[in-house]
Enzyme design. Sequence first.
Site, PDB file in Angstrom:
ATOM      1  CB  CYS A  32      -0.646   0.282   1.499  1.00 47.58           C
ATOM      2  SG  CYS A  32      -0.021  -0.083   2.466  1.00 47.58           S
ATOM      3  CG  HIS A 559     -12.276  13.252  26.601  1.00 45.44           C
ATOM      4  ND1 HIS A 559     -12.249  13.053  27.204  1.00 45.44           N
ATOM      5  CD2 HIS A 559     -13.012  14.749  26.412  1.00 45.44           C
ATOM      6  CE1 HIS A 559     -14.049  13.785  27.832  1.00 45.44           C
ATOM      7  NE2 HIS A 559     -14.149  14.947  26.515  1.00 45.44           N
TER       8      HIS A 559
END
Length: 637
Positions: A32, A559
């Site tokens: 890829c 977070h």
Amino acid sequence: MEETKMGKYHELAEKIVANVGGKENINSLTHCITRLRFKLKDESNANDDILKNMDGVVTVMKSGGQYQVVIGNHVPAVYEEVVSIAGLSGDTEEESSGGSIFNRLIDILSGCFQPFLGALAAAGMVKGFNALLVFLKLYSNTSGTYTMLNGIGDAIFYFMPVILGYTSAKKFKLHPMVGIVIGSALCYPAVQGSALQAVFESTAGAGAAAPYSLLGLPAYDTFLGIPWVGGSYTSSVVPVIFIIAFAAQIQKLFKKIIPEVVQTFLVPFFVLLIALPIGFLVIGPIISILTDLLSSGFQGLMSFSPALYGLILGFFWQVLVIFGLHWSVVPLAIMQITQEGFSQVLTASFAASFAQTAVVAAMFFKLKDKKIKALCPPAIISGIFGVTEPAIYGITLPKKKPFIFSMVGAAAGGLYLMLNQVTSYTMGGLGIFGILNFINGEDASGVVNGAIGIVIAVVVAFILTFFFWKDDVVEEEIEIEIPKVMNKDIITSPVKGTVASLSTSKDDAFSSGALGKGVVISPENGKVVAPFDGTVMTVFPTKHAIGLISDNGMELLIHIGLDTVQLEGKYFETFVKQGDKVTRGQTLVTFDKEAIEAAGFSTEIPVIITNSDDYLDILEPQQKEINLNDDLITALI
């Protein structure tokens, strides 16, 4: 400079091949944008640690049955070297795609023809050049020069089963040499229909009609007492592909039951002994029956409506060429010209090669794949001279829609030609020189209408392709550089715990990737540290989230928990403020994990690179359990 590049790539590729277990451990290889994707026979034979620490390799990953060696943006060049060193075939780069039967059929046909497109285009150009010189009366079609050039150009078409025997064998994973033998057997003179007729006449008397002629089939002999229907397989396409597909299954069966020590010669022995007789006894006769049925259908349709015949034959002509079934129509034209001096049987197909050529010309301006684009000029030249196989199999058919546009253009041209009763008076030149077939003594009206038919087909096909087709290939500029350690940013883990893909987050905003790429960590304790050297961009007033930017420009959001903003800072304590410089491992926030969970909130921690689009690739960790300061995410620059 180029030699230095190639030498360095070669050395890197050698090390990669050696450390994935050697070429004998490689089943297949693809790539890829950043990774070599191996399918290995045994992944335990690969040296993970050596590869991960190799100069020129970023890391190693294992996913989806693939052993992925992450290289970076120069992976295409490394791939070519690995293919060469490991002795892999370039056509293992992609496996046959799934989907509908039609899509699989196109994949098989394209895979069988693409490997010899260059030679096919060259042969078509030789034939066209030869026809031009004869047309210019530089020599005749009985001269030795014509014979030699015609042989050079015609050989690939005459021995098509041999070539397809090789390429289709690779497609169906049959031993390529066995495929060549099967293709050669189909071209062997003694198995052709005329040879079998001679055998029959030698026993039944000259001119005797073979019983199978009652069915419209060729002459026959017998094989072990079974009637053997003869046929001419030179220049054919379909029989060899079907026989190879069948032979591949025979090979697979006998590889399971024959001891490995004698497979080298016994497996091919049984494959040839079974597949070829079945091919001659079953596949060949079936193709002959289909051809005869098609011939009868064309004759009936032309008698019913010439215009409809022109539309249908023009539209489907190239499909017939693909399956080799166009030979069901050609004998009709030859027979009519021989008996009556003229024929309209092939008139409707005359514009098809020009429509196909016009489509390739339009695609040339829009193609992004440089390899396919390079095939267009020779395919156009070949198409002008009436040889469209390079265009069909290598360029338009794999893209599907352009091939359909060529069929529409051919239908428009075929309709015009049949409405104007354009008639052939000879079976002369192909392509542009085929227009001379329409001359009848002093009457050149057929030539004029033939030229108009060409223009109609070309204009329709070109406009449809140029304005209504878009290349779906994403063009990527790949700079080839000397292999080195890839530029990368490494984020160490800000939390100790268990890592999962970001897509598993219970919050849709995070799991969708809308905020960026990253991971989710289920924390083991309540401590969060800096994952790199950088600056604090934001500390939320509720202390549950913190934004950082690394010294290299990476923007990161940590977070703590989901919906914990509702706690308004309760159970959280921060140790930095906006604008502070931080170093890797420095404590940023602490939180009371048990209290937050007792309050009904999830404590999973999304760690997200918010500017992930600025990076070539984002690599997640392979391990599930992670400690503070362990490598967590690698971002390739």
